[in-house]
Structure formats: C-alpha cells, structure tokens
Design a protein around this motif. Structure first.
Motif, PDB file in Angstrom:
ATOM      1  N   ALA C  40       0.744  -1.305   0.013  1.00 26.77           N
ATOM      2  CA  ALA C  40       0.080  -0.190   0.029  1.00 26.77           C
ATOM      3  C   ALA C  40       0.896   1.472   0.113  1.00 26.77           C
ATOM      4  O   ALA C  40       0.386   2.488  -0.569  1.00 26.77           O
ATOM      5  N   ARG C  65      -9.779  -8.886   0.028  1.00 24.06           N
ATOM      6  CA  ARG C  65     -10.628  -9.809   0.735  1.00 24.06           C
ATOM      7  C   ARG C  65     -10.311  -9.763   2.346  1.00 24.06           C
ATOM      8  O   ARG C  65     -11.122  -9.822   3.232  1.00 24.06           O
ATOM      9  N   ARG C  67      -8.518  -7.737   3.942  1.00 25.61           N
ATOM     10  CA  ARG C  67      -8.862  -6.574   4.706  1.00 25.61           C
ATOM     11  C   ARG C  67     -10.304  -6.265   5.031  1.00 25.61           C
ATOM     12  O   ARG C  67     -10.587  -5.894   5.888  1.00 25.61           O
ATOM     13  N   ARG C  68     -11.241  -6.472   4.053  1.00 27.79           N
ATOM     14  CA  ARG C  68     -12.584  -6.589   4.283  1.00 27.79           C
ATOM     15  C   ARG C  68     -12.961  -7.473   5.480  1.00 27.79           C
ATOM     16  O   ARG C  68     -13.968  -7.021   6.197  1.00 27.79           O
ATOM     17  N   HIS C  70     -11.014  -8.263   7.808  1.00 34.41           N
ATOM     18  CA  HIS C  70     -10.617  -7.620   9.084  1.00 34.41           C
ATOM     19  C   HIS C  70     -11.517  -6.575   9.540  1.00 34.41           C
ATOM     20  O   HIS C  70     -11.897  -6.370  10.700  1.00 34.41           O
ATOM     21  N   LEU C  71     -11.755  -5.844   8.614  1.00 34.43           N
ATOM     22  CA  LEU C  71     -12.957  -4.715   9.034  1.00 34.43           C
ATOM     23  C   LEU C  71     -14.105  -4.923   9.674  1.00 34.43           C
ATOM     24  O   LEU C  71     -14.619  -4.556  10.573  1.00 34.43           O
ATOM     25  N   LEU C  74     -13.701  -5.808  12.964  1.00 28.53           N
ATOM     26  CA  LEU C  74     -13.868  -4.755  13.870  1.00 28.53           C
ATOM     27  C   LEU C  74     -15.277  -4.324  14.143  1.00 28.53           C
ATOM     28  O   LEU C  74     -15.359  -4.159  15.260  1.00 28.53           O
ATOM     29  N   GLU C  75     -16.047  -4.201  13.019  1.00 29.92           N
ATOM     30  CA  GLU C  75     -17.159  -3.768  13.002  1.00 29.92           C
ATOM     31  C   GLU C  75     -18.242  -4.655  13.971  1.00 29.92           C
ATOM     32  O   GLU C  75     -19.219  -4.174  14.329  1.00 29.92           O
ATOM     33  N   TYR C 115     -15.789 -16.757   4.498  1.00 22.63           N
ATOM     34  CA  TYR C 115     -15.487 -15.475   3.782  1.00 22.63           C
ATOM     35  C   TYR C 115     -14.038 -15.606   3.083  1.00 22.63           C
ATOM     36  O   TYR C 115     -14.026 -15.089   2.033  1.00 22.63           O
ATOM     37  N   PRO C 118     -13.138 -18.325  -1.333  1.00 22.78           N
ATOM     38  CA  PRO C 118     -13.981 -17.886  -2.255  1.00 22.78           C
ATOM     39  C   PRO C 118     -14.875 -18.981  -3.045  1.00 22.78           C
ATOM     40  O   PRO C 118     -13.950 -20.209  -3.057  1.00 22.78           O
ATOM     41  N   LEU C 119     -15.865 -18.536  -3.338  1.00 18.34           N
ATOM     42  CA  LEU C 119     -16.764 -19.771  -4.006  1.00 18.34           C
ATOM     43  C   LEU C 119     -16.114 -19.934  -5.454  1.00 18.34           C
ATOM     44  O   LEU C 119     -15.656 -19.109  -5.764  1.00 18.34           O
TER      45      LEU C 119
END
Lengths: 120, 120, 120
Positions: C40, C65, C67-68, C70-71, C74-75, C115, C118-119
């Motif tokens: 990044a 994926r 990172r999503r 991980h977020l 957190l949520e 998650y 992946p399918l």
C-alpha cells in the motif's frame, strides 16, 4: 462498575444506544448493496451484479457513503465507550456524567442523519 | 477495577494516551483534506475541491496514508485496551503490567511517526 | 467484574479468542502482501513491488478480501466485547451467557473461513 451505581447504569444505557446505532450501519450497508446490486465480492457480483456488469465489482456512491459513516462511527463510538468506562471509574458527578453521555449520543445520531442525507 | 488499584490507574493513564492518539488522527485527516482540497463527499468537493476538478473526488496520497495509519490504530489500540482491561482483572504484578503498558504506548507513538514520515 | 465471577471468566476466555482471531488478520494481511508483492505504501512497492510495476501500488484481490474480513471483524467483534462486558455486569444466568459467548465465537470463526474461501 455495577448497576447499583446509577452513573454506570446510565453509561450502559447510552453506550448500548450508540453501539446499536453503529451496528445498524452494517444492516444498512447490506440493504443498500442489495438494492443497488453493488457487491464487493466476485462471488456476489457474478450471481447478482448489475446486468451487463457481471464481471466487475460495482462501486455505488450511496454504499460508499454508508461505509464511510460506519467507519467514522467505529473511530468515534468505540473510543467514547472505552474512555467512558474509565470515566465512570473516576466516580464523576452523576449529573455532569449524564449530560456528557446524552450530548454524545444525541450528536452521534444527528451526525448519522446529517452525513447520510447528502446536500442537494 | 477502581482507581484504588494502582495497576488500573496506570492502565487508565496509558489507555487514555493511546486512545487520544488514535482520535488525533481524525483531526489530522481533516486538516490534511482541507490543505490538499481532497474531499471524500460530493458536497465537499463541489464547493471547495481543487480548481478544475470540481466534479470529481480527489484522492490525495498523504490523506490516504493518514487514513491507513488511523485504521491500523483501530486494529491495534482497541484490542490493546480491551485485552488490557481483562489483564488488569487478573491482578498482574504491577511492575510487569506497567512495563507492558509503557512499551505498547511508546511503540504506538513511534509507529505513528515512522509511518507518517515517508522514506525518501 | 473479577475472575471470582465464573461468567466473567468465561467472557474473558471467549473475548480473548475473538480478539486474537481479529488480530491474526493483521498477520495474514502482511503475509499475503509479501507473497503477492502488493503493497500500500510507495516506500514498500518501490523496493519490493512486482517487477515491471515498480512505480505503482498493486491492488491484490486476496489482500483486499482479507482486509474486508478484518474490517468486518472490527465492526462486529469490538461491539460484542463491549456489549458483553455490560451484559456480564447485569449478572446474567451463567448457562445462558455461556451459550451466547460460544455461539458468537463459533460463528465468527465459521464466518472467517466462509469469507476467506471464495466460492468457485
């Protein structure tokens, strides 16, 4: 830290409200993703993505706005709850504490509406 | 969990520092967005966006770096405070606990400076 | 809130698991960034980025994926721990509380695997 302490009870009440408000953003993101058929994962947008865009992720302005609002909640609500918990341990004056909890909760709800209703 | 317990007092002090440091990133993001006229919302970049770019969001490398640093703080500071709170409840040795709190706080502040000053 | 309270002990145990799981995503992001040479920060991708792409950040689908995920942790995990802490203070029925902690922990671990695989 027990519900015999009225300040802790009020803290728990207002913390509960702002945490639930934060988690409601997840639901709102889901619903908006469905409605706009804008998905983040290939397995989702392959099956249900916008017609003609099957192969690509679709970024939707409303979804991104809700996600920014959700992240902003995480950045502010979580520190409020953590600092608030430490603050309750300092045995603050109940009416001062209640004023702070109410002000934060009210302003967070106002922020959400203000952020999610885009200016014309 | 009360300020009569010296370990809790120290935990509250160092937690307060790292949470405030995390929240300071919000302010830094705002200031950097203003300075670079790089806004995330249409209503902001329409009014005050870069001249010639009025219609488009502007992604600024410095703003994105600060936001990554902020997210990294959320990913590390919040778990530290939560795990720390449970740790304080285990009645740890005060000097060991203090060493951990100081090391984490020092390293987080070092991380922020190291991350925000890009290598030449 | 002390380890003499068995509900608190169980809460601390399951909270510890889900917080560690959340923090493990940081490690997974790092390893996946290294393996795919998708960084990044300019200082990282200049030195070790994909050959032929030295000047540009590389976005990798697997990294995004993780990172999503991980977020999403957190949520969901952080509100669970905070609400759970308040819930423990209400002196809940130990077996009901244990069932909730176990269900959340199990479902979070299931979510992560579901998650990240992946399918086809």
């Amino acid at each position: 830290l027990s519900f015999e302490n009225p300040v802790f009870g009020q803290f728990a009440f207002y913390s509960g409200i702002v945490i639930c408000k934060t988690m409601a953003m997840s639901l709102l993101t889901s619903v908006t993703r469905m409605k706009n058929r804008a998905f983040a994962n290939p397995e989702d947008y392959k099956l249900r993505g916008k017609p003609g865009d099957e192969g690509k992720p679709v970024t939707n302005a409303t979804v991104e706005r809700i996600r920014r609002c959700h992240l902003n909640d995480l950045e502010n609500v979580i520190p409020f709850v953590l600092i608030g918990l430490l603050y309750v341990c300092t045995k603050p004056d109940p009416s001062t504490a209640l004023m702070h909890f109410r002000a934060f909760t009210g302003l967070r709800i106002f922020h959400t509406f203000a952020y999610l209703i885009p200016l014309p």
